[in-house]
Each structure stands twice: as structure tokens, then as C-alpha cells.
Design an enzyme around this catalytic site. Structure first.
Site, PDB file in Angstrom:
ATOM      1  N   ASP A 201       0.848  -1.194   0.000  1.00  0.00           N
ATOM      2  CA  ASP A 201       0.000   0.000   0.000  1.00  0.00           C
ATOM      3  C   ASP A 201       0.880   1.239   0.000  1.00  0.00           C
ATOM      4  O   ASP A 201       2.103   1.136  -0.004  1.00  0.00           O
ATOM      5  CB  ASP A 201      -0.925   0.006   1.234  1.00  0.00           C
ATOM      6  CG  ASP A 201      -0.164   0.187   2.544  1.00  0.00           C
ATOM      7  OD1 ASP A 201       1.081   0.190   2.523  1.00  0.00           O
ATOM      8  OD2 ASP A 201      -0.821   0.339   3.582  1.00  0.00           O
ATOM      9  N   ASP A 203       1.409   4.651   2.354  1.00  0.00           N
ATOM     10  CA  ASP A 203       1.056   5.251   3.643  1.00  0.00           C
ATOM     11  C   ASP A 203       1.420   6.721   3.623  1.00  0.00           C
ATOM     12  O   ASP A 203       2.584   7.068   3.432  1.00  0.00           O
ATOM     13  CB  ASP A 203       1.824   4.551   4.772  1.00  0.00           C
ATOM     14  CG  ASP A 203       1.591   3.047   4.772  1.00  0.00           C
ATOM     15  OD1 ASP A 203       0.488   2.630   5.147  1.00  0.00           O
ATOM     16  OD2 ASP A 203       2.509   2.300   4.363  1.00  0.00           O
ATOM     17  N   ASP A 315      -3.324   4.455   2.665  1.00  0.00           N
ATOM     18  CA  ASP A 315      -3.667   4.814   4.045  1.00  0.00           C
ATOM     19  C   ASP A 315      -3.315   6.268   4.286  1.00  0.00           C
ATOM     20  O   ASP A 315      -2.211   6.701   3.977  1.00  0.00           O
ATOM     21  CB  ASP A 315      -2.857   3.961   5.046  1.00  0.00           C
ATOM     22  CG  ASP A 315      -3.312   2.515   5.071  1.00  0.00           C
ATOM     23  OD1 ASP A 315      -4.443   2.240   4.625  1.00  0.00           O
ATOM     24  OD2 ASP A 315      -2.539   1.666   5.550  1.00  0.00           O
TER      25      ASP A 315
END
Ligand code: GTP
Ligand code: MN
Ligand code: MN
Length: 374
Positions: A201, A203, A315
Site C-alpha cells: 500500500d 502510507d 492509508d
């Protein structure tokens, strides 16, 4: 040669946060084996054993030489008897029976597949396994399985989320987000900040140079992203950093922080689009069915995505400027580094470290850092 230089016992600190842990280290052969054993121990809920293997793997990553003889490990901390035995067997035979067993173990393999779905952790995977489920298609077909919203999205975007996010993609996303919030500070954290060139992902830590200026940033950003149809999924949580004691210290035992944050799935490229949200969902679902049904088949029918087009996990976490240093530290990882940093603070300095602040137990006060970004 490398070996000769390092036959005397090197002096290596016991906390991961005191050591260098380069992404490209020299002992992958051993660390991969030990991490497989750690994972196996986690799956069977032997947390102590798992931690011992994780620590052993971590310390090997810091060695400036490739282990070629067990004698080189004399004086190296964090290596238990079991880990030494594994390393010895790898040195002697090139492979290790226990590791091979773990890797071919039915339960381990199934658990890994289950946990490859976003939102599925150890608890859910274990429950599914105990309920007799053995594949993702069985999970999907089971009438007794109730998926959370996150797990539903995990299935829906399975294919895209299984593909690693590249460093270039992460930088492109960061730049696009910065363009949407020109007056705030946006820092890439997580694995990319540690120098990894791929991740599961992206962040992003958001703050504002004026204390309090960070309030509302994330809502504004999400509004923009939703308007342009980029948000495939969002799980938003407001700031819960309120309950502090008289010393201004938040006594929560949890390692999770209380910052405002949002776990999302965004669709790349991050630019205004004409296609409607509804159409995209349909495409996503078809891809999932394909992914699920083909999970165990070798004949994968690869769908070629349009260049740069995909779903990506991003995120977002928001912190006030005064807590930026701690938030950045807390969200950079790795897990082992964070764990040892907290342990070091607590055991060596009588302090409690969180992603919000550092609390000095002897002075009974929160320590702050004055800093400037850039
Ligand atoms: P990849 O994404 O797989 O490349 O690895 P990563 O190290 O970036 O992992 P991840 O994105 O899961 O987490 C990034 C860092 O944030 C890690 O250090 C985690 O420990 C930390 N982290 C993740 N979620 C939370 C959370 O809810 N609270 C806090 N305090 N830290 C978190
Ligand atoms: Mn990450
Ligand atoms: Mn993350």
C-alpha cells in the site's frame, strides 16, 4: 574475504532500533527461513516462538557479512537455540526440514491464501479454517460466512491489491495528493520511507505547519477524491485522542494510535474521470470472480490492464504538527523496529513511546519536540 574479516564476534546491539536493517542485506537465505517459521508459529498462535524467530531474522539482517560458518554468530544476540539449529542445518544441507514442512503444511498454505484478502487477519482466517473452508471460492460460496465491509472490498479488488505498488506509483499518488492539498505537509511513510521499492500500500502522513490547521484536511481531501470518482472504498475514523490523564499522557495500552485516519482503495490514475462509479464496480466484481475461481488453477487468464489503471490501497493518517515527529516515527515501521523502539524506551529509558508522544515516567511528564518540517 568477507568471512575472514568477520570471524571475531561482532558487537551487535540487542534492540532492532539500535541496528541498521538494510533492505538489501546479505542473509536472505536464513531470514526467509526463519520468517517462514515465525509465520507458522503465528498461525498456530505460538506468539512467544514467533517473536523469537522474528528477532533472530531481524538480527541477521543487520550483519555486514554473509553467514558461512556458525562460529561467526558467536556473540550475536537474539539467536535462540532453535534458530541456531535452523541456521546450522541450512549451512550444512542448504535446506531445512522444519522449514520445508511448514512451507508445505496444508493449514499454513490455506491461512496464507485467506490472509491475502485485505481485511482478513489471523482471527478470521483461523475461523474459516476451523469451519472447514479451504479456498477463497469456498469462502465466497459459504452461506455462514459474514464478510466485513473491508473484506468485501478485499475480495472485490483482490487482483489489483495482490499486485505490489511500485515506488513510481507511490510517488505519483503522493504528488497528486499534494496537488489537492497545497498548503499542507504530506509525507510518505511505511515501507517506502524505509527504502523499499515496492509495497502492499501507500502510507501518507498529513499535517499542517499551523497547529490545528490539520483539522478538516482529510475530509476535504476525501471530498475531492470522491468527486473525481477515485474512491473505491473508504474506512474513516475520526481522531479519538482526547482521553488524557493529568500529566497530559494518553494511557491507552494499544499500539494503535488515535489519529484521524482513513484506509482507502483508490483508483489510479488520480484524475477526474467521466465513467461512473457504478460501472467501475461491475468491472471490479468480474475481476474478483475470475481471481477467486482461478486461485488454484495454473491456467491464469491474465487480463491486461490499461496502462497505469488499477486499484491501490492508500492509508491516510492526520496528525497535529506538535506530534509530527512521533507520528512519522510510528508510521515508518518496520514492525520489528517499532516494537524494539518501544521496548528500548520502556526498559532502558523508563519512558513510554507512542505515535503521539514520549512520556517520561520518572519526571511524570510528556516530552515534546520542537521541530521544523522540510
Ligand atoms: P508494506 O505496506 O507491505 O510495504 O509494509 P509497511 O511497513 O508499509 O506496512 P503497513 O503499511 O502495514 O504499515 C506501515 C507502518 O504503519 C508500520 O510500521 C505499522 O506498524 C504502522 N501502522 C499501521 N497501521 C497502524 C495503526 O493503525 N496505528 C499505528 N500507530 N501504526 C500503524
Ligand atoms: Mn505500507
Ligand atoms: Mn499501511
Amino acid at each position: 574475504s568477507e568471512e575472514e574479516v568477520c570471524t571475531k564476534s561482532p558487537s551487535i546491539p540487542i534492540y532492532a532500533c539500535q541496528r541498521k536493517t538494510p533492505v538489501n542485506h546479505l542473509n536472505h537465505h536464513f531470514t526467509c527461513a526463519l520468517e517462514a517459521l515465525a509465520e507458522g508459529a503465528e498461525f498456530s498462535e505460538s506468539d512467544g516462538r514467533a517473536l523469537a524467530f522474528r528477532r533472530a531474522a531481524s538480527v541477521l539482517k543487520s550483519l555486514p557479512f554473509r553467514v558461512a560458518k556458525i562460529e561467526q554468530l558467536r556473540g550475536v544476540p537474539c539467536l535462540g537455540k532453535h534458530s541456531i539449529r535452523i541456521i546450522q542445518e541450512l549451512l550444512d544441507l542448504g535446506a531445512c526440514k522444519e522449514v520445508e514442512q511448514i512451507r508445505s503444511n496444508e493449514m499454513n498454505k490455506v491461512m496464507k491464501v485467506f490472509m491475502s484478502v485485505w481485511g482478513v487477519g489471523l482471527k478470521t482466517a483461523t475461523r474459516w479454517y476451523r469451519d472447514g473452508l479451504r479456498s477463497l471460492s469456498e469462502v465466497r460460496a459459504s452461506p455462514s460466512v459474514k464478510l466485513t465491509r473491508m473484506q468485501q472490498a478485499g475480495f472485490e479488488y483482490y487482483r489489483d491489491l495482490a499486485r505490489p505498488v511500485s515506488h513510481v506509483e507511490a510517488d505519483t499518488i503522493t504528488a497528486a495528493i499534494r496537488a489537492l492539498l497545497p498548503n499542507s505537509f504530506i509525507t510518505i511513510t511505511g515501507g517506502f520511507r524505509r527504502g523499499k521499492d515496492a509495497g502492499h500500500d501507500v502510507d501518507l502522513l498529513l499535517t499542517h505547519p499551523d497547529e490545528g490547521g490539520e483539522v478538516g484536511l482529510l475530509s476535504k481531501l476525501l471530498e475531492h477524491l470522491n468527486e473525481q470518482g477515485s474512491v473505491m472504498f473508504q474506512d474513516y475514523r475520526d481522531n479519538t485522542y482526547k482521553e488524557t490523564n493529568a500529566a497530559g499522557f494518553n494511557e491507552s495500552k494499544s499500539t494503535m494510535d488515535r489519529f484521524e485516519r482513513c484506509f482507502t482503495i483508490l483508483r489510479l490514475p488520480l484524475s477526474p474521470r467521466v465513467t461512473s462509479h457504478k460501472d467501475d464496480k461491475v468491472t471490479g466484481r468480474q475481476e474478483v470472480n475470475e481471481a477467486v475461481t482461478s486461485h488454484y488453477t495454473t491456467n491464469l487468464r491474465k487480463k491486461i490492464p490499461e496502462p497505469g489503471e488499477r486499484a491501490v490501497r492508500v492509508d491516510f493518517v492526520v496528525c497535529p504538527y506538535s506530534q509530527y515527529a512521533f507520528a512519522l516515527l510510528g508510521w515508518t515501521g518496520s514492525q520489528q523496529f517499532e516494537r524494539d523502539l518501544r521496548r528500548y524506551a520502556s526498559h532502558e529509558k523508563a519512558m513510554i513511546l507512542s505515535s503521539h508522544h514520549l512520556f517520561d515516567k520518572q519526571q511524570v511528564r510528556v516530552l515534546t519536540i520542537s521541530h521544523t518540517l522540510h
